[in-house]
Design a protein around this motif. Structure first.
Motif, PDB file in Angstrom:
ATOM      1  N   ALA A  21      82.657  10.932  69.472  1.00 39.78           N
ATOM      2  CA  ALA A  21      81.379  11.222  68.826  1.00 39.78           C
ATOM      3  C   ALA A  21      81.142  12.727  68.754  1.00 39.78           C
ATOM      4  N   GLY A  22      81.513  13.436  69.819  1.00 41.12           N
ATOM      5  CA  GLY A  22      81.337  14.884  69.844  1.00 41.12           C
ATOM      6  C   GLY A  22      82.122  15.575  68.749  1.00 41.12           C
ATOM      7  N   LYS A  23      83.335  15.091  68.471  1.00 40.26           N
ATOM      8  CA  LYS A  23      84.149  15.698  67.401  1.00 40.26           C
ATOM      9  C   LYS A  23      83.481  15.522  66.040  1.00 40.26           C
ATOM     10  N   VAL A  24      82.896  14.344  65.822  1.00 40.73           N
ATOM     11  CA  VAL A  24      82.213  14.092  64.555  1.00 40.73           C
ATOM     12  C   VAL A  24      80.976  14.970  64.421  1.00 40.73           C
ATOM     13  N   LEU A  25      80.238  15.099  65.529  1.00 35.19           N
ATOM     14  CA  LEU A  25      78.978  15.844  65.514  1.00 35.19           C
ATOM     15  C   LEU A  25      79.163  17.338  65.731  1.00 35.19           C
ATOM     16  N   LYS A  26      80.411  17.741  66.110  1.00 27.03           N
ATOM     17  CA  LYS A  26      80.713  19.134  66.443  1.00 27.03           C
ATOM     18  C   LYS A  26      79.862  19.608  67.626  1.00 27.03           C
ATOM     19  N   ARG A  27      79.799  18.736  68.636  1.00 28.51           N
ATOM     20  CA  ARG A  27      79.109  19.046  69.896  1.00 28.51           C
ATOM     21  C   ARG A  27      79.995  18.613  71.049  1.00 28.51           C
ATOM     22  N   ASP A  28      79.794  19.202  72.220  1.00 30.09           N
ATOM     23  CA  ASP A  28      80.621  18.788  73.347  1.00 30.09           C
ATOM     24  C   ASP A  28      80.152  17.442  73.878  1.00 30.09           C
ATOM     25  N   ALA A  29      81.067  16.739  74.559  1.00 27.55           N
ATOM     26  CA  ALA A  29      80.799  15.380  75.021  1.00 27.55           C
ATOM     27  C   ALA A  29      79.613  15.322  75.983  1.00 27.55           C
ATOM     28  N   ALA A  30      79.485  16.351  76.826  1.00 28.41           N
ATOM     29  CA  ALA A  30      78.380  16.355  77.789  1.00 28.41           C
ATOM     30  C   ALA A  30      77.026  16.382  77.079  1.00 28.41           C
ATOM     31  N   THR A  31      76.926  17.170  76.027  1.00 23.83           N
ATOM     32  CA  THR A  31      75.672  17.239  75.266  1.00 23.83           C
ATOM     33  C   THR A  31      75.372  15.898  74.612  1.00 23.83           C
ATOM     34  N   VAL A  32      76.398  15.262  74.054  1.00 24.90           N
ATOM     35  CA  VAL A  32      76.211  13.943  73.443  1.00 24.90           C
ATOM     36  C   VAL A  32      75.740  12.943  74.496  1.00 24.90           C
ATOM     37  N   GLY A  33      76.351  12.999  75.678  1.00 24.92           N
ATOM     38  CA  GLY A  33      75.963  12.086  76.748  1.00 24.92           C
ATOM     39  C   GLY A  33      74.509  12.257  77.147  1.00 24.92           C
ATOM     40  N   ARG A  34      74.057  13.503  77.229  1.00 26.96           N
ATOM     41  CA  ARG A  34      72.652  13.756  77.584  1.00 26.96           C
ATOM     42  C   ARG A  34      71.712  13.231  76.507  1.00 26.96           C
ATOM     43  N   ARG A  35      72.111  13.385  75.231  1.00 25.19           N
ATOM     44  CA  ARG A  35      71.257  12.888  74.158  1.00 25.19           C
ATOM     45  C   ARG A  35      71.161  11.362  74.197  1.00 25.19           C
ATOM     46  N   VAL A  36      72.267  10.699  74.492  1.00 24.54           N
ATOM     47  CA  VAL A  36      72.246   9.244  74.593  1.00 24.54           C
ATOM     48  C   VAL A  36      71.357   8.799  75.748  1.00 24.54           C
ATOM     49  N   ALA A  37      71.513   9.471  76.893  1.00 23.99           N
ATOM     50  CA  ALA A  37      70.708   9.113  78.066  1.00 23.99           C
ATOM     51  C   ALA A  37      69.218   9.318  77.786  1.00 23.99           C
ATOM     52  N   LYS A  38      68.878  10.407  77.104  1.00 23.84           N
ATOM     53  CA  LYS A  38      67.474  10.663  76.769  1.00 23.84           C
ATOM     54  C   LYS A  38      66.941   9.605  75.816  1.00 23.84           C
ATOM     55  N   LEU A  39      67.744   9.232  74.823  1.00 23.97           N
ATOM     56  CA  LEU A  39      67.303   8.215  73.872  1.00 23.97           C
ATOM     57  C   LEU A  39      67.070   6.887  74.580  1.00 23.97           C
ATOM     58  N   GLU A  40      67.983   6.512  75.473  1.00 25.99           N
ATOM     59  CA  GLU A  40      67.801   5.270  76.223  1.00 25.99           C
ATOM     60  C   GLU A  40      66.548   5.341  77.083  1.00 25.99           C
ATOM     61  N   GLY A  41      66.281   6.528  77.673  1.00 20.66           N
ATOM     62  CA  GLY A  41      65.078   6.679  78.487  1.00 20.66           C
ATOM     63  C   GLY A  41      63.818   6.582  77.662  1.00 20.66           C
ATOM     64  N   ASP A  42      63.840   7.215  76.470  1.00 20.43           N
ATOM     65  CA  ASP A  42      62.659   7.168  75.595  1.00 20.43           C
ATOM     66  C   ASP A  42      62.356   5.746  75.139  1.00 20.43           C
ATOM     67  N   LEU A  43      63.425   4.980  74.857  1.00 20.74           N
ATOM     68  CA  LEU A  43      63.235   3.611  74.367  1.00 20.74           C
ATOM     69  C   LEU A  43      63.025   2.614  75.491  1.00 20.74           C
ATOM     70  N   GLY A  44      63.465   2.983  76.697  1.00 19.57           N
ATOM     71  CA  GLY A  44      63.367   2.068  77.823  1.00 19.57           C
ATOM     72  C   GLY A  44      64.321   0.896  77.704  1.00 19.57           C
ATOM     73  N   VAL A  45      65.409   1.098  76.956  1.00 13.79           N
ATOM     74  CA  VAL A  45      66.389   0.028  76.710  1.00 13.79           C
ATOM     75  C   VAL A  45      67.794   0.616  76.819  1.00 13.79           C
ATOM     76  N   PRO A  46      68.692  -0.001  77.593  1.00 16.83           N
ATOM     77  CA  PRO A  46      70.087   0.471  77.595  1.00 16.83           C
ATOM     78  C   PRO A  46      70.747   0.155  76.258  1.00 16.83           C
ATOM     79  N   LEU A  47      71.372   1.155  75.656  1.00 17.87           N
ATOM     80  CA  LEU A  47      71.989   0.981  74.343  1.00 17.87           C
ATOM     81  C   LEU A  47      73.498   0.753  74.431  1.00 17.87           C
ATOM     82  N   PHE A  48      74.091   1.213  75.535  1.00 23.92           N
ATOM     83  CA  PHE A  48      75.540   1.114  75.689  1.00 23.92           C
ATOM     84  C   PHE A  48      75.896   0.634  77.087  1.00 23.92           C
ATOM     85  N   THR A  49      76.991  -0.084  77.161  1.00 25.33           N
ATOM     86  CA  THR A  49      77.614  -0.405  78.433  1.00 25.33           C
ATOM     87  C   THR A  49      78.804   0.535  78.603  1.00 25.33           C
ATOM     88  N   LYS A  50      78.808   1.306  79.717  1.00 17.52           N
ATOM     89  CA  LYS A  50      79.868   2.281  79.932  1.00 17.52           C
ATOM     90  C   LYS A  50      80.966   1.681  80.792  1.00 17.52           C
TER      91      LYS A  50
END
Length: 296
Positions: A21-50
């Motif tokens: 995902a980071g390659k597509v977005l031209k962002r590092d993986a850690a930044t993508v991970g933080r954005r996913v975690a924030k989105l899940e927190g905002d929605l109060g719903v887990p979106l992915f199983t890791k």
């Protein structure tokens, strides 16, 4: 939730990993991970199983995916609508194709389309397997086997033809090849049997060929083997103009017809960029197949 949140979510859902995902977005993986975690927190719903295998959508993530894809199409349609007033096309379109089409037809067709639309970015993805449109490996694809499932549109583009062929040098020193009954005396070039992803490409089984002396999963490599005098192979007529040292054999006994199909996401028909590129792509392929087969 803003559009950028959905872009990150879509990239992870399609890539099934933070790094892809980071390659597509031209962002590092850690930044993508933080954005996913924030989105899940905002929605109060887990979106992915890791897991060690990557990121898989949860039930909630699958529900969000449908809405996110609709939002993506709406954004693309809006951009295309604004640009459509200028009559030009811009942006990126990724086209998946089997390697024969990708190597010998699409370069000419895409070059002509891009010349008409200089701000358009066309990418050709050549894969010797089924293109996964749902993961956006491509925006549209040229295939030899129309899919039977999924939310896609399928358009037959063109028939094409194949015959047995061999190099002039090979034929000059080989045993006689007057009929298909003589074929077992010749080394055969073809696909690796367990890497044939489309039943339409399993030409040799229908011929009763049990042993392939030289094999590859790529048409371009098979062509090289035949050109080097490796034996006899089933060859696309539209490739023959690129290999003038090859000669078709047993044309009266064996002539194979297959078809190219253009497949697209069902909702992309409303995105002008995709719709217009698909129209020009289909027309260009039909014309190029006819031109090249006429030279064979």
């Amino acid at each position: 939730m803003d559009w950028d949140d959905l872009r990150v979510f879509l990239a992870v859902a399609r890539g099934e990993s933070l790094s892809r995902a980071g390659k597509v977005l031209k962002r590092d993986a850690a930044t993508v991970g933080r954005r996913v975690a924030k989105l899940e927190g905002d929605l109060g719903v887990p979106l992915f199983t890791k897991s060690p295998q990557g990121y898989a959508l949860t039930e909630g993530g699958s529900r969000l995916l449908a809405y996110a894809e609709r939002a993506e199409r709406a954004v693309l349609s809006g951009v295309d609508d604004l640009e459509g007033h200028t009559g030009r096309l811009s942006g990126q379109v990724r086209i998946g194709a089997t390697d024969g089409c990708a190597s010998f037809i699409l370069p000419q067709v895409c070059a002509a389309i891009q010349k008409e639309h200089p701000e358009l970015e066309l990418q050709i993805v050549a894969l010797p397997r089924v293109i996964n449109l749902s993961k956006r490996e491509a925006d549209m694809a040229i295939t030899v086997s129309p899919p039977q499932t999924g939310r896609i549109t399928v358009q037959k583009v063109s028939d094409y033809h194949l015959h047995l062929a061999a190099s002039e040098d090979y034929l000059a020193g080989a045993p006689p090849l007057r009929s298909l009954d003589d074929l077992p005396a010749h080394p055969v070039v073809g696909y690796i049997q367990d890497m044939i992803f489309y039943p339409e490409l399993d030409f040799l089984t229908d011929l009763g060929v049990e042993r392939v002396a030289l094999a590859s999963n790529l048409v371009s490599v098979q062509l090289g083997m035949v050109r080097q005098g490796g034996g006899v192979g089933v060859t696309h007529d539209f490739i023959l103009p690129f290999a003038p040292n090859l000669r078709r054999v047993l044309m009266d006994e064996l002539s194979i017809t297959r078809s190219f199909y253009l497949i697209r996401h069902e909702g992309d028909a409303r995105v002008e960029r995709f719709a217009r590129v698909a129209e020009e792509l289909a027309r260009g392929i039909r014309e190029e197949v006819a031109r090249l087969e006429g030279l064979a």
